[in-house]
Write an enzyme that holds these catalytic residues in place. Structure first.
Site, mmCIF file in Angstrom:
data_model
loop_
_atom_site.group_PDB
_atom_site.id
_atom_site.type_symbol
_atom_site.label_atom_id
_atom_site.label_comp_id
_atom_site.label_asym_id
_atom_site.label_seq_id
_atom_site.Cartn_x
_atom_site.Cartn_y
_atom_site.Cartn_z
ATOM 1 N N HIS A 128 -100.512 17.167 70.715
ATOM 2 C CA HIS A 128 -100.429 17.851 69.879
ATOM 3 C C HIS A 128 -102.172 17.541 68.778
ATOM 4 O O HIS A 128 -103.072 17.313 68.597
ATOM 5 C CB HIS A 128 -99.192 18.479 68.209
ATOM 6 N N TYR A 187 -90.606 15.710 73.555
ATOM 7 C CA TYR A 187 -90.930 17.215 73.928
ATOM 8 C C TYR A 187 -91.024 18.201 75.719
ATOM 9 O O TYR A 187 -90.237 19.106 75.345
ATOM 10 C CB TYR A 187 -90.725 18.013 72.734
ATOM 11 N N ARG A 225 -102.293 22.168 76.685
ATOM 12 C CA ARG A 225 -102.922 21.516 75.883
ATOM 13 C C ARG A 225 -102.703 19.926 77.265
ATOM 14 O O ARG A 225 -101.380 19.221 77.222
ATOM 15 C CB ARG A 225 -102.414 21.094 75.002
#
Lengths: 332, 376
Positions: free
Chosen positions: B267, B276, B263
């Protein structure tokens, strides 16, 4: 399947009537399939699907894996792809794992796709207490599913109603939860028309007409109420309403009766708080306020976890308590 | 008594086009079944560009307050397109998650519907008849059971259709993944489980999501076929899906395809992945971008040049502008829309509620709001 001699002589039980309805509908409509835990070879733990697998084959009466979300989720897919699945959740206490698929998916597809995908399924669920079953086998969770939009909720109390309501449910274009009161499964017989017939969803039945007090109930409590009426003084005229369909609810029948008598008792097995009884009281207050002669009374289960078998009958509404509540309302 | 081996398995990894644009002709001889032709490779590259541009515009629309939330598809176009292209348009069904836009478009879903959906409009899910896709699935993993049920129905009806369902690595932790795999294999339905393993479930990395080496091996527990593919290699994705589809059609069972991808974006627009994951990791994957390698490949084959690139970019720009115009040009739905699609026939009580909202007397009983049953 031809009826047995006993069935011809004494009538059908609730189990017999549902079984006959399923068989007739499977015969009529090849899209109808039954699936669930032990519904095939074993005929279901209550024998509601007895003989159906033998008659229609294992591809239409399907022993599924032990997997409630799986049963519900695949039934949604089956329904969207043109079948008419009739899944069974073995006991209402096992609806938890299926809740997400039922409430968040079965109930929402039509709305979220603006009608382009629909879920015509009928989930049959043995429901309620009174048969000394183990824990998680005696609950009355109907309010949860009434509260969530997009599904219809039915609770049939008699064999004749069960047959006609189930056929309507299976033919309904939307998901229907069909609660079957276990306590009535084999405790009551009546003559049921042999041919197929439907009873419209959303219509309550006035079991007894009366002018003094309205009694509103559904499921096995219909029989507790009938017993209570027998014990009440003969000059007290009680109108007994069996709701039959819990969503959509037949408010016209409920409110017309409340307006007529001005005194209402609601009887349910489920816990009191935030229950269907609460909703009925609220609506009667909204719509019939000026006709009321007494506060609406509820006879409910307690706001406790359904006790195990030993205390079960202390939890469930009894004819005695229903009599007391009715007398109070009548005397107010 | 010697201990015998009760079960043994290996997981194959398929890569045909590597990140440098090198093509393994031994694995995928041109002209054979399941191998993309030059023409198809160019066609799919163009769709990739379109989808990437659409993705970028969606992001800017959200940032400027014209869209509520949007999950970028960036970096996963080969996985969506290669698998979607292997499914027969108008025959097979796609049951997606939300990072397969390119596959949905390929199967005829009008692009502006996806925008409408993320703009907070159910009409974005009003799938036109004949377009065999289910709506974007927001809760994780639930759609796999629907796909299984649909495939089961096709099998019951002896209807030659397959169903592919998409989900991410995180979804394999959900019970519904396991229940769906178990139903699908037990009843041997024509379903393909396509996992876009993009390494991250919002902020949780794959290795914190599961202890298994691969996602693919989870299929073994259910008796399904499985393969791991380079998800940024459209040739590998297409071949694996094509083979799985043919196997499913022949009654040969369920396949779990694990497409290893990444990805590249956050998100969703509500997420900030910098919190993160480190930039080195992202940069390493950027060089494996499926668009870069496919362009290298078609350029080396003489099928592509800068002029063609400029032309498709121009075309994509115009197309995207049209999609924005269409999705923004539609009027706000009437409040009736909240009520009209709950049931095939609107129940009386809902009809009354709908009518009270029309008169802005929300919460009041229609009788009290001066409305009488039957007046609308």
């Amino acid at each position: 399947m031809p009826r047995t001699e006993k069935q011809i002589k004494d009538g059908l039980t609730l189990v017999d009537a549902i079984n006959e309805a399923l068989a007739q509908e499977m015969e009529r409509d090849s899209r109808v399939v039954c699936l669930g835990e032990d519904v095939g070879l074993n005929g279901g733990v209550f024998r509601v699907t007895e003989g159906l697998q033998k008659r229609f084959g294992p591809d239409r009466v399907i022993d599924s894996p032990l997997s409630e979300s799986g049963i519900m989720g695949t039934s949604i897919g089956l329904a969207m792809a043109g079948m008419r699945p009739v899944p069974e959740i073995q006991f209402e206490g096992f609806m938890g794992p299926a809740y997400d698929q039922l409430v968040n998916h079965a109930a929402r597809f039509r709305n979220r796709t603006r009608g382009s995908l629909t879920v015509p399924l009928t989930v049959r669920v043995p429901w309620g207490g009174g048969i000394h079953a183990p824990e998680f086998h005696s609950d009355s969770p109907e309010a949860i599913y009434i509260h969530n939009p997009g599904m219809k909720v039915v609770c049939a109390s008699t064999p004749t109603d069960a047959k006609g309501l189930l056929l309507s449910a299976i033919r309904d274009p939307d998901p229907v939860i069909f609660f079957e009161p276990k306590r009535v499964y084999r405790s009551y017989r009546e003559q049921v028309p042999e041919e197929e017939y439907t009873i419209p969803l959303g219509k309550a039945k006035v079991l007894a007409e009366g002018t003094d007090v309205t009694m509103i109930t559904w499921g096995a409590n219909v029989f507790q109420c009938l017993e209570a009426i027998d014990q009440l003084p003969e000059d007290l005229s009680v109108e007994l309403i069996d709701l039959r369909t819990l969503n959509p609810l037949d408010w016209d029948t409920v409110c017309a009766s409340a307006e007529k008598t001005g005194r209402v008792v609601i009887v349910q097995e489920a816990a009191k708080t935030c229950s269907l009884a609460s909703e009925i009281m609220a609506t009667i207050m909204e719509r019939c306020f000026l006709n009321l002669k007494a506060p609406v009374q509820r006879v409910c289960g307690f706001d406790t976890i359904m006790p195990y078998a030993k205390l079960e009958l202390d939890y469930l509404p009894s004819p005695k308590i229903i009599v007391e509540a009715t007398e109070q309302v009548a005397a107010y | 008594m010697p201990v015998r081996t009760a079960y043994q398995a290996k997981i194959e990894f398929l890569q045909i086009l590597d990140e440098h644009g090198h093509y393994d002709a031994k694995l995928a001889p041109p002209g054979t079944e399941g191998v993309l032709t030059d023409e198809q490779a160019v066609f799919l590259y163009e769709r990739m560009i379109e989808c990437r541009r659409l993705d970028e515009i969606a992001f800017t629309l959200q940032r400027s307050g014209r869209m509520y939330t949007y999950p970028q598809n960036k970096g996963q176009e080969a996985a969506a397109l290669g698998s979607g292209f292997a499914m027969r348009k108008g025959t097979d069904w796609l049951v997606p998650c939300y990072r397969e836009n390119a596959a949905l478009f390929l199967h005829g879903l009008p692009m502006h519907l996806v925008f409408l959906h993320w703009m907070g409009d159910e009409r974005g899910n009003a799938i036109p008849a004949g377009v065999n896709v289910t709506p974007i699935a927001i809760p994780i993993g639930t759609q796999m059971l629907h796909a299984t049920g649909m495939a089961w129905a096709f099998k019951m009806r002896k209807d030659d259709r397959c169903v592919i369902t998409y989900f991410g690595d995180g979804a394999t932790s959900e019970g519904d993944f396991h229940e769906a795999m178990n139903f699908a294999t037990t009843f041997n339905v024509p379903a393909i489980f396509f996992c876009q393993n993009n390494q991250w479930a919002i902020s949780v990395p794959r290795e914190q999501q599961m202890a298994s080496e691969t996602v693919a091996q989870k299929a073994l527990a259910y008796g399904a076929q499985c393969v791991q593919v380079d998800g940024n290699d459209i040739f590998a994705v297409y071949k694996a899906t094509y083979d799985a589809r043919e196997r499913a059609r022949a009654g040969g069972g369920v396949t779990l395809i694990e497409a290893v991808t990444y990805r590249l974006g956050d998100h969703t627009t509500a997420d900030d992945a910098r919190r993160y994951r480190n930039s080195e990791e992202v940069e390493a994957w950027q060089s494996k971008d499926p668009l870069i390698r496919l362009r290298k490949f078609i350029t080396a084959k003489g099928l592509w040049d800068d002029a063609k690139q400029a032309a498709i970019e121009e075309k994509a720009k115009a197309m995207v502008a049209e999609v924005v115009k269409k999705s923004e040009g539609i009027e706000k739905p009437s409040t009736d829309e909240m009520f009209n699609f709950l049931y095939a026939q609107i129940p009386e009580e809902l009809r009354k509620q709908r009518d009270t909202l029309r008169t802005h007397s929300l919460g009041l009983d229609p009788a009290q709001a001066g409305l009488r049953a039957g007046s609308h």
